[in-house]
Motif scaffolding. Structure first.
Motif, short mmCIF file in Angstrom:
data_model
loop_
_atom_site.label_atom_id
_atom_site.label_comp_id
_atom_site.label_asym_id
_atom_site.label_seq_id
_atom_site.Cartn_x
_atom_site.Cartn_y
_atom_site.Cartn_z
N ILE A 128 0.84 -1.21 0.00
CA ILE A 128 0.00 0.00 0.00
C ILE A 128 0.88 1.26 0.00
N SER A 129 2.00 1.21 0.74
CA SER A 129 2.93 2.37 0.76
C SER A 129 3.46 2.66 -0.64
N ILE A 130 3.88 1.60 -1.35
CA ILE A 130 4.40 1.76 -2.72
C ILE A 130 3.30 2.29 -3.64
N GLN A 131 2.09 1.71 -3.51
CA GLN A 131 0.94 2.14 -4.34
C GLN A 131 0.65 3.62 -4.17
N ILE A 132 0.52 4.06 -2.91
CA ILE A 132 0.18 5.46 -2.62
C ILE A 132 1.27 6.39 -3.16
N ASN A 133 2.54 6.01 -2.95
CA ASN A 133 3.67 6.83 -3.40
C ASN A 133 3.63 7.06 -4.91
N TYR A 134 3.48 5.98 -5.67
CA TYR A 134 3.57 6.10 -7.14
C TYR A 134 2.27 6.61 -7.76
N LEU A 135 1.15 6.38 -7.10
CA LEU A 135 -0.11 6.96 -7.60
C LEU A 135 -0.08 8.47 -7.42
N ASN A 136 0.44 8.93 -6.27
CA ASN A 136 0.59 10.37 -6.05
C ASN A 136 1.54 11.00 -7.07
N LYS A 137 2.61 10.28 -7.41
CA LYS A 137 3.55 10.78 -8.43
C LYS A 137 2.84 10.94 -9.77
N ALA A 138 2.06 9.91 -10.14
CA ALA A 138 1.32 9.95 -11.43
C ALA A 138 0.32 11.11 -11.44
N LEU A 139 -0.40 11.30 -10.32
CA LEU A 139 -1.41 12.36 -10.24
C LEU A 139 -0.76 13.74 -10.24
N ASP A 140 0.46 13.82 -9.70
CA ASP A 140 1.18 15.09 -9.64
C ASP A 140 1.64 15.52 -11.04
N ILE A 141 2.02 14.53 -11.86
CA ILE A 141 2.57 14.84 -13.20
C ILE A 141 1.46 14.97 -14.24
N PHE A 142 0.45 14.06 -14.18
CA PHE A 142 -0.58 14.00 -15.23
C PHE A 142 -1.96 14.39 -14.70
N ASN A 143 -2.85 14.68 -15.63
CA ASN A 143 -4.22 15.07 -15.30
C ASN A 143 -4.98 13.92 -14.66
N THR A 144 -5.77 14.22 -13.63
CA THR A 144 -6.55 13.20 -12.92
C THR A 144 -7.49 12.45 -13.87
N SER A 145 -8.09 13.19 -14.82
CA SER A 145 -9.06 12.57 -15.74
C SER A 145 -8.40 11.55 -16.67
N VAL A 146 -7.06 11.61 -16.79
CA VAL A 146 -6.32 10.63 -17.59
C VAL A 146 -5.86 9.47 -16.70
N VAL A 147 -5.33 9.80 -15.51
CA VAL A 147 -4.76 8.78 -14.61
C VAL A 147 -5.83 7.84 -14.08
N THR A 148 -6.97 8.39 -13.64
CA THR A 148 -7.99 7.57 -12.95
C THR A 148 -8.52 6.42 -13.81
N PRO A 149 -9.01 6.67 -15.05
CA PRO A 149 -9.51 5.53 -15.83
C PRO A 149 -8.43 4.50 -16.19
N ILE A 150 -7.20 4.99 -16.50
CA ILE A 150 -6.11 4.07 -16.85
C ILE A 150 -5.75 3.21 -15.64
#
Length: 353
Positions: A224-246
């Protein structure tokens, strides 16, 4: 059995309702603070800790996550994980009701598709091979197929983090989302095992003395720690509307593959149920894609196929008044049609002058 499956389904649906509602309660609380002129959370303010609506949202989130955790103990992961999409649907519908956020045509179609896909998945849900104790869970984890899968997941995740991440992480959305999804499939297996351990604990078995439960707990915290870390990285760099469905698509696919290998969920399924489950999942994916990616896109007549646009132009000239009346009727759905009518009126006035 059947009762367990229904209990898992009910818990998964309740989880989606609570998690979806929690976003609305938190947003309501933050908006109230904003109206009072307090420092916003985005600017580093912590005044939301004094807002009861925000705490109600946090409590809802906690209840939803607990219900989701419990659902894995009763129902197959292939059924529980895709139902997480309904929390997006709940928050979207509630935000249009309570936060006055407009839901366009694409969003409404997306909601309907998500509901239809969920219904199809529930009807064709796999009856997994029964795992009722930690001993049987330990046997499953020793299966060569699962060991190969887990090693592949860990090796590919390390390559993505240390090799692909520094090079492509900031330009390709898939790099960090793939890490979250791959590690997430292992975290769901840990949750499943811990759910079984808790069921045994409540029935009076000496679960705390067995090392497997503690190993699963440590693995879950790490995953869960790894998941949260890298999901936050993805959300920080890319638009939420792109990250969430992918993320939803990749995560759910990884969980379904992991469950199929670990629990042999698909082994005793008929072909029509396999096709039904995959079709339901793809329908939910289409709905989530429409709901997220096209959320801010207004539906205009220009989006219609050319032959329909041509027909519409003919209708527009012959029945202008009727067309104007219709466009006013459907104003929330087709805001730009009304503007088109107004512009033609202004053109006519200009010509008369």
């Amino acid at each position: 059995g059947r009762a367990g499956l229904l209990a898992g389904l009910a818990l998964a649906l309740a989880s989606s309702a609570f998690i979806g509602s929690s976003f609305i309660l938190k947003k309501k609380g933050l908006l109230r603070l904003c109206r009072r002129g307090r420092a916003r959370a985005g600017q580093g303010g912590h005044s939301y800790l004094q807002e009861w609506l925000w705490w109600a949202g946090l409590l809802c989130m906690g209840v939803g996550e607990a219900a989701n955790f419990a659902a894995y103990a009763f129902a197959p992961a292939t059924l529980v994980t895709p139902l997480g999409a309904l929390s997006v649907l709940v928050s979207t519908v509630l935000s249009s009701v309570f936060l006055n956020e407009q839901l366009n045509v694409h969003g409404k179609i997306g909601c309907i598709l998500s509901i239809l896909g969920t219904t199809v998945m529930v009807i064709h849900a796999p009856q997994e091979e029964e795992v009722s104790s930690l001993e049987s869970m330990a046997e499953k984890l020793k299966d060569p197929g699962f060991i190969v899968f887990a090693v592949c997941v860990l090796v590919s995740s390390l390559l993505l983090i240390f090799v692909a991440g520094p090079r492509y992480g900031h330009s390709n959305v898939l790099v960090y989302v793939l890490v979250c999804s791959a590690i997430g499939s292992l975290s769901v297996s840990c949750v499943k095992g811990l759910g079984i351990a808790l069921k045994e604990l409540f029935s009076g078995k000496p679960v705390l003395k067995q090392p497997l439960g503690w190993v699963l707990l440590v693995c879950l915290v790490m995953c869960i720690s790894i998941q949260i870390n890298y999901l936050n990285k993805a959300l920080d760099i890319f638009n939420t509307s792109v990250v969430t469905p992918i993320y939803y698509v990749l995560f759910t696919t990884a969980v379904m593959i992991c469950s199929a290998i670990l629990f042999k969920e698909w082994q005793h399924m008929m072909l029509d149920n396999i096709i039904g489950t995959i079709s339901g999942f793809l329908t939910i994916v289409s709905g989530i894609f429409l709901l997220h990616t096209l959320r801010d896109m207004s539906f205009t007549p220009d989006l219609l196929p050319l032959f329909l646009q041509q027909g519409r132009a003919d209708l527009h000239t012959s029945w202008r008044s009727a067309d104007r009346y219709l466009s006013c009727q459907h104003q929330p759905l087709l805001p730009s049609v009304d503007k088109g009518c107004q512009s033609t009126e202004e053109d006519e006035k200009g010509e008369k002058v």
